[in-house]
Design an enzyme around this catalytic site. Structure first.
Site: not given
Length: 350
Positions: A162-163, A189, A282, A285
């Site tokens: 993600s991030t 994401h 973050m 998940d």
């Protein structure tokens, strides 16, 4: 307090962002700027923790400003504001490759209240994730990389990120050779358009073919498939052939695509021969999907705290006792080649 500098050429957007941030007790807006040049001067003087930076601005655009900010104020985390267009997505991927922390798509709705909600829901968590990681426990440090795994043949690699994902993936996928022997499936994401631009960027940098996953296509070794934005990507076995299936079921962990969806599907369809890799991001998940992979006899790798942009997703997997190995970003490409028995002396395209 997290100190924020807001940069946008639109007075309306500046006020909107400032008003949203002022509602948060632990966020302080230190100043605003209307172009890249002004942003650089104010950032050098104020040393903010976070800079929200518009991409399209007069005098000096966000990309040019970002290049200078990364040199002049390297401690500041830069969050880009991007339009939901092909050009906007392309510029955003470029910004992330240059070291931007994350991005927020500009609202596409004409409703003022909906625009405020969209910005608040996406921007506030990303700003609040800018917290120094306390690297105390040994469990978060890299593992020795010559660990003996329970089995010696693996048939698929799933990656959740993600991030910080684009810049992290750009330090992994291009380092894998053309003869990488299994398919690689990635959930990053991101919204639609942005995932396509990420795939194209990685494809241009890599020996492996990188593309967005498409409905019903067979999964092939040596190809990297990225889940399209707003679609869960899973693998189903049909007539002994592994195929990609896309669906728009409910978000999981507030995400669509979700890592859990992908990991659970490869755990089921590849039995114990799957490897899951959880990278920076973050939230949590991927934790439930990692559990399924482990239950089937597969292997889970996690990125360490030191090299994660945000140590959320890897931390969740590690603390749940699911990580077989904790690896630094620098260790990951070589370790993948070892696990999947890549023949280093195989002929490679130049």
């Amino acid at each position: 307090m997290i100190r924020v500098l807001v940069v946008d050429d639109s007075a309306i957007m500046r006020k909107l962002i400032v008003d949203i941030l002022k509602e948060e007790k632990d966020i302080e807006v230190v100043d605003t700027a209307k172009n890249g040049r002004e942003a650089i001067e104010k950032a050098k003087a104020l040393k903010p923790d976070v800079i929200t930076l518009d991409i399209e601005m007069p005098e000096m655009d966000g990309l040019e400003a970002l290049k200078i900010l990364k040199k002049e104020v390297p401690s500041a985390k830069v969050i880009m504001f991007s339009s939901l267009t092909q050009e906007g997505a392309k510029a955003t991927i470029e910004a992330l490759a240059l070291g931007a922390y994350d991005f927020v798509p500009k609202p596409s709705t004409k409703s003022f209240l909906e625009s405020v909600k969209q910005i608040k829901d996406q921007l506030i968590p990303k700003i609040k994730s800018v917290v120094p990681i306390k690297r105390i426990s040994l469990i978060y440090r890299p593992s020795p990389v010559k660990k003996v795994l329970k089995r010696d043949n693996f048939n698929v690699l799933g990656i959740g990120v993600s991030t910080g994902g684009p810049q992290t993936l750009m330090q992994i996928i291009p380092k894998l050779p053309k003869n990488f022997p299994v398919p690689i499936l990635i959930v990053q994401h991101m919204p639609p358009i942005f995932t396509r631009q990420l795939a194209e960027r990685l494809d241009s940098l890599s020996q492996l073919k990188v593309k967005e996953g498409e409905q019903g296509e067979p999964v092939k070794s040596g190809v990297v498939y990225i889940a399209p934005g707003d679609f869960h990507m899973v693998v189903k076995k049909e007539n002994e052939i592994h195929k990609i299936r896309l669906h728009q079921g409910p978000p999981r962990n507030f995400c669509r695509p979700a890592v859990d969806e992908l990991f659970e599907s490869i755990a089921e369809t590849y039995d114990g021969s799957s490897v899951g890799l959880i990278l920076t991001g973050m939230g949590s998940d991927g934790k439930e999907g990692a559990k399924k992979i482990k239950e089937q006899g597969g292997v889970i790798l996690a990125q360490d705290a030191e090299t994660s942009v945000v140590f959320g997703m890897p931390k969740a997997v590690i603390e749940a006792g699911l990580a077989d190995e904790v690896l630094s970003l620098e260790q990951i490409p070589q370790r993948l080649k070892e696990i999947f028995k890549v023949q280093e002396n195989a002929k490679r395209d130049v």
